[in-house]
Design an enzyme around this catalytic site. Structure first.
Site, PDB file in Angstrom:
ATOM      1  N   CYS A  10       0.919  -1.411   0.174  1.00 35.32           N
ATOM      2  CA  CYS A  10       0.089   0.421   0.321  1.00 35.32           C
ATOM      3  C   CYS A  10       0.945   1.295   0.108  1.00 35.32           C
ATOM      4  O   CYS A  10       1.172   1.645   0.905  1.00 35.32           O
ATOM      5  CB  CYS A  10      -1.304   0.017   0.689  1.00 35.32           C
ATOM      6  SG  CYS A  10      -1.929   1.131   1.196  1.00 35.32           S
ATOM      7  N   CYS A  28      -0.729   3.968   1.921  1.00 36.58           N
ATOM      8  CA  CYS A  28      -0.145   4.268   3.309  1.00 36.58           C
ATOM      9  C   CYS A  28       1.403   4.052   3.680  1.00 36.58           C
ATOM     10  O   CYS A  28       1.509   4.829   4.652  1.00 36.58           O
ATOM     11  CB  CYS A  28      -0.541   2.311   3.884  1.00 36.58           C
ATOM     12  SG  CYS A  28      -2.379   1.602   3.693  1.00 36.58           S
ATOM     13  N   ASP A  29       2.268   3.695   3.321  1.00 31.85           N
ATOM     14  CA  ASP A  29       3.664   3.476   3.898  1.00 31.85           C
ATOM     15  C   ASP A  29       4.471   4.498   3.302  1.00 31.85           C
ATOM     16  O   ASP A  29       5.717   4.354   3.860  1.00 31.85           O
ATOM     17  CB  ASP A  29       4.147   2.009   3.613  1.00 31.85           C
ATOM     18  CG  ASP A  29       3.353   1.352   4.602  1.00 31.85           C
ATOM     19  OD1 ASP A  29       2.558   1.260   5.249  1.00 31.85           O
ATOM     20  OD2 ASP A  29       2.727  -0.009   3.970  1.00 31.85           O
TER      21      ASP A  29
END
Ligand code: NAP
Length: 306
Positions: free
Chosen positions: A131, A134-135
């Protein structure tokens, strides 16, 4: 007993809930992880008609709010098992207890496929990610790579190019599956390198974190090494069709539900909508279209069974 149970709270499931609720049906959506589905991981959605550019998270939030305002019950509860009763209704075992429904719309979507490289699992959260949204921010100013040649890989690479020092997009073939407009945008970015005909063969680590990739050119056979802090994998989706299969719903060889354009499966009262359905075009718009088609068809079943 509710009239319609929707399994999965992504764009297909939320659209189905919106249509069913607006048709005056009692409808509940069961979602075990997060409403909005995979679109919430898209940094920027630019092909949803009428909205211009919107973050996937915002779009998911808006779909949720709209379905809820229409009267759908949106439940943060996963479904563990579904049974078809002898009278043709369904019993769902959810994390919050049993629920009976007259019809089921199966919109459970798909989960990210992984490359399955040696040592990959140990490096998840330590440089290996599925992701980018997200990261990505953890790798501010660093060199990273994206694996994949589809729309997700390109969207991820473009997003990461805004954050990271350099992004290398690694794709196993010499042509890309992604929309040409995304490929063109990527080609224009000074800090984004496209590496076609290349596979990731291995992960290198230092101090328990990813430090580089072992690559191989699929045309020349030449091996190379790419130092990176992160590898974002965007290599497609695996369908979450297990519960439907247990109900007797047929799937294709890849596990996608073989329902036609009317979203009806051969099991009476069960409809498939969104990415879970075997189809040629998996887009946000086609997921929403499935949700509407499935909901209206399921409403007809509910009328017959009332
Ligand atoms: P995808 O289109 O299936 O692309 C997956 C990519 O990963 C392909 O390039 C594939 O290579 C590669 N791949 C698969 N297995 C691999 C492996 N074992 N090793 C290396 N590479 C591998 O998946 P996606 O990009 O996640 O997109 C899924 C669907 O969502 C698509 O229909 C896409 O158009 C849609 N989508 C839409 C939007 C939007 O509407 N805004 C955004 C994102 C995604 P090959 O090309 O060689 O098969």
């Amino acid at each position: 007993m509710i009239e319609l149970a929707v399994i999965g709270g992504g764009p297909a499931g939320l659209t189905a809930a919106l249509y069913a609720a607006r048709a005056g049906r009692s409808v509940a959506v069961f979602e075990g992880s997060g409403f909005g589905g995979q679109i919430t991981l898209s940094p920027l959605v630019e092909n949803y008609p009428g909205l211009g550019a919107v973050s996937g998270m915002e779009l998911g939030d808006r779909m949720y709010a709209q379905a809820e305002a229409a009267g759908a019950e949106l439940t943060f509860s996963g479904v563990q098992r579904i049974e078809r009763n002898t009278d043709g209704t369904f019993l769902l075992e959810t994390e919050d207890g049993p629920v009976s429904a007259r019809a089921v719309i199966y919109a459970a979507g798909a989960k990210p496929r992984t490359l399955g490289l040696p040592g990959e699992e140990e490096l998840v959260g330590r440089g290996v990610s599925y992701c980018a949204l997200c990261d990505g921010p953890f790798f501010d100013g660093q060199g990273v790579a994206v694996a994949g040649g589809g729309n997700t890989a390109f969207q991820d690479a473009l997003y990461l190019a805004d954050i990271c020092r350099h992004v290398t997009l690694i794709h196993r073939r010499d042509s890309f599956r992604a929309d040409p407009i995304l490929v063109a945008q990527a080609a224009e970015r000074g800090n984004l390198t496209l590496l076609p005909s290349t596979v990731v063969e291995g992960l290198e680590s230092a101090g328990g974190r990813l430090s580089g990739l072992m690559l191989r050119n699929t045309e020349t056979g030449e091996a190379s090494h790419l130092p990176v802090s992160a590898l974002f994998q965007a290599v497609g989706q695996l369908p979450e069709s297990r519960l439907a299969q247990a109900l007797g719903v047929p799937v294709d060889e890849a596990g996608f539900i073989a329902a036609g354009e009317n979203c009806a499966t051969p099991v009476p009262g069960v409809f498939a909508a969104g990415d879970i359905r075997a189809k040629g075009v998996r887009q946000l718009t086609t997921a929403c279209a499935d949700g509407a088609v499935a909901a209206l068809a399921a409403c007809r079943i509910c009328s017959q069974r009332a």
